[in-house]
Enzyme design. Structure first.
Site, short mmCIF file in Angstrom:
data_model
loop_
_atom_site.label_atom_id
_atom_site.label_comp_id
_atom_site.label_asym_id
_atom_site.label_seq_id
_atom_site.Cartn_x
_atom_site.Cartn_y
_atom_site.Cartn_z
N SER A 114 0.80 -1.22 0.00
CA SER A 114 0.00 0.00 0.00
C SER A 114 0.84 1.28 0.00
O SER A 114 0.32 2.36 -0.23
CB SER A 114 -0.96 0.03 1.19
OG SER A 114 -0.24 0.26 2.39
N LYS A 151 1.49 4.18 7.15
CA LYS A 151 0.77 5.11 6.27
C LYS A 151 1.29 6.53 6.47
O LYS A 151 1.90 6.86 7.48
CB LYS A 151 -0.73 5.12 6.59
CG LYS A 151 -1.44 3.81 6.30
CD LYS A 151 -1.62 3.58 4.82
CE LYS A 151 -2.17 2.22 4.52
NZ LYS A 151 -1.27 1.11 4.78
#
Length: 197
Positions: A114, A151
């Protein structure tokens, strides 16, 4: 390692100006300037001993590249994605430079893709500095309940956004209440990622 790199690293870490470094190491301000410019590449034994005590490292060996490799532990795995529990296990150690040694605390091995847009690929190691807060727009290791993810953190009004760097992975949004209830905790800031073979 060069003397100029060593002094610059110390300067960046402490925020000291040349005058403060000179006073700390017992030399003149002009000498510090010549160290930083590379005009002086070695230090006298007495000065080396003083600097070594302050830095906690043998400066003579370091400047002669005759120093053991600096290492930090690889403490487990974290997902560049979601829904992976942090596997809290010791996976070995990873070598790094003296300049980087004091910038972080540990490595985590990454699974998932991701964050590939930020160069964090599946199987990479991320070097992490332990902290419970990161500036807006920085990449962090975040614990959401029992899962851990990597993230980019975006703060928008009273919402924390965990932003992926892969268009196939959705961002996640957390209100102030979510952050308390789940909880959502920042474990550390990612300093850099490196691919291992």
């Amino acid at each position: 390692m060069k003397l100029s790199q060593l002094i610059r690293t110390y300067q960046e870490k402490t925020g000291f100006n040349n005058a403060t470094i000179a006073k700390t190491f017992g030399v003149s301000k002009a000498t510090v300037g010549r160290w930083l410019s590379g005009d002086i590449e070695k230090v006298q034994e007495e000065t080396s001993e003083r600097i070594s005590k302050i830095l906690g490292v043998n400066v003579t060996k370091l400047l002669n590249n005759d120093y053991p490799i600096f290492k930090k532990p690889i403490l487990g795995m974290a997902k560049a994605g979601y829904d992976l529990l942090l596997e809290n296990e010791w996976l070995g150690e990873e070598a790094l430079t003296y300049e980087d040694y004091s910038k972080g605390d540990f490595f985590l091995k990454v699974t998932g893709d991701s964050m590939i847009g930020e160069g964090i690929k599946d199987g990479a190691l991320v070097y992490v500095k332990k902290t419970d807060s990161v500036p807006n727009g920085k990449i962090a290791v975040i614990q959401i309940g029992d899962e851990v993810t990597i993230k980019k953190i975006i703060y928008q009004n009273e919402t924390m956004i965990l932003e992926a760097a892969n268009p196939t992975v959705a961002n996640r949004y957390f209100t102030k209440r979510d952050i308390i209830d789940l909880p959502v905790k920042i474990i550390g800031q990612v300093i850099y990622a490196k691919v291992v073979f």
